[in-house]
Design a protein around this motif. Structure first.
Motif, short mmCIF file in Angstrom:
data_model
loop_
_atom_site.label_atom_id
_atom_site.label_comp_id
_atom_site.label_asym_id
_atom_site.label_seq_id
_atom_site.Cartn_x
_atom_site.Cartn_y
_atom_site.Cartn_z
N THR A 203 19.65 -30.86 62.47
CA THR A 203 19.29 -29.75 63.66
C THR A 203 19.20 -28.19 63.11
O THR A 203 19.01 -28.19 61.95
CB THR A 203 20.85 -30.00 64.61
OG1 THR A 203 21.86 -29.28 64.05
CG2 THR A 203 20.96 -31.15 65.28
N GLY B 270 23.11 -24.52 67.06
CA GLY B 270 22.07 -25.57 67.16
C GLY B 270 22.59 -27.05 66.71
O GLY B 270 21.96 -27.89 67.58
N ASP C 155 21.16 -28.89 69.85
CA ASP C 155 20.17 -29.70 69.87
C ASP C 155 20.78 -31.19 70.06
O ASP C 155 19.92 -31.90 70.55
CB ASP C 155 19.78 -29.53 68.26
CG ASP C 155 18.95 -28.32 67.97
OD1 ASP C 155 18.67 -27.63 69.00
OD2 ASP C 155 18.86 -27.93 66.89
N GLN D 80 13.13 -30.84 65.97
CA GLN D 80 12.51 -29.84 66.95
C GLN D 80 11.43 -30.40 67.88
O GLN D 80 11.29 -30.49 69.11
CB GLN D 80 12.50 -28.44 66.71
CG GLN D 80 13.77 -27.79 66.28
CD GLN D 80 14.65 -27.53 67.42
OE1 GLN D 80 14.03 -27.33 68.58
NE2 GLN D 80 16.03 -27.26 66.98
#
Length: 251
Positions: free
Chosen positions: A63, A68, A72, A122
């Motif tokens: 991540t 994050g 994430d 992502q």
């Protein structure tokens, strides 16, 4: 503690497994327990000996840093569990596994040709978000503290990438939308509006792997289940002989 464990094992198995791997890998990388190097992908790693085939998977397991790791992982689990539980395209677990394989492969190819990015989580999350909202058109969705039309969710994620991480991250995220749209076109749009067939059906060997051996999910994990007594069994005798009843020993 037992309730937490039971709740964990009651979650969708694919979403649970992938999210756990991502969270554990990210924590290990950002705390210095393991190096980031095995998680980076470049096509040249496939040309070395031994080839870095594992990077085709590990490049999706890290991540963003700091918060994050939490956000994430949360978004990854949310979108993946939606696909696994409610999406009409993935009625079987093998269909979802094939989706992740196809979309992930295309994300790698686009980035190797365009951005050169070595990490792709992502892009995969945005791809899953794009696919998840296709069945929610016309509905409203909550994005942080605002409410937006559901079909705009992946573009909101793109905008956040642009604002927080810059143009490069925006480009990587955009490859996820391209990959998800290609999958949607080949499996849904072309069959529906082009009077064609699904151009990328789930390969038989993925179905074979998922169904062999028999696996039963329980609140404590997965257990291998032997074939039922009334299921046909393979063996040296013809079916007509096996259906005639129990054998009798002569003599």
């Amino acid at each position: 503690m037992a309730d937490i464990v039971s709740a964990y094992w009651a979650t969708p198995p694919v979403a649970r497994t992938v999210s756990t791997l991502v969270f554990a890998s990210s924590v290990a990388v950002y705390t210095g327990m393991v190096s980031m190097e095995p998680f980076l992908f470049h096509y040249m790693f496939l040309l070395k000996f031994p080839p870095g085939i594992h990077r085709l998977v590990t490049s999706f397991l890290v991540t963003g840093p700091q918060l994050g790791v939490i956000f994430d992982t949360y978004f990854l689990y949310t979108y993946l569990s939606q696909l696994e539980k409610t999406n009409s395209k993935f009625t079987r677990k093998e269909d979802l596994i094939w989706y992740l394989t196809f979309v992930g492969s295309f994300i790698i190819i686009i980035n190797q040709l365009w951005t050169g990015a070595p990490i792709y989580l992502q892009a995969l999350m945005i791809a899953m978000c794009y696919t998840a909202v296709q069945d929610a058109r016309g509905q409203q969705a909550h994005f942080y503290v605002v409410t937006v039309p559901a079909q705009l969710m992946p573009y909101c994620l793109l905008l956040v990438n642009l604002m927080l991480a810059g143009w490069y991250s925006f480009q990587v995220g955009l490859t996820g939308i391209v990959a998800a749209h290609l999958h949607d076109f080949l499996t849904r749009l072309y069959p529906e509006f082009g009077n064609g067939v699904n151009l990328i059906p789930t390969p038989w060997f993925i179905s074979y792997i998922m169904r062999t051996p028999h696996v039963q999910n329980t609140v404590y994990g997965s257990a291998t289940v032997p074939p039922r007594l009334n299921e046909p069994r393979s063996g040296p005798l013809p079916d007509s002989w096996r259906s005639a009843g129990p054998g009798r020993r002569l003599g």
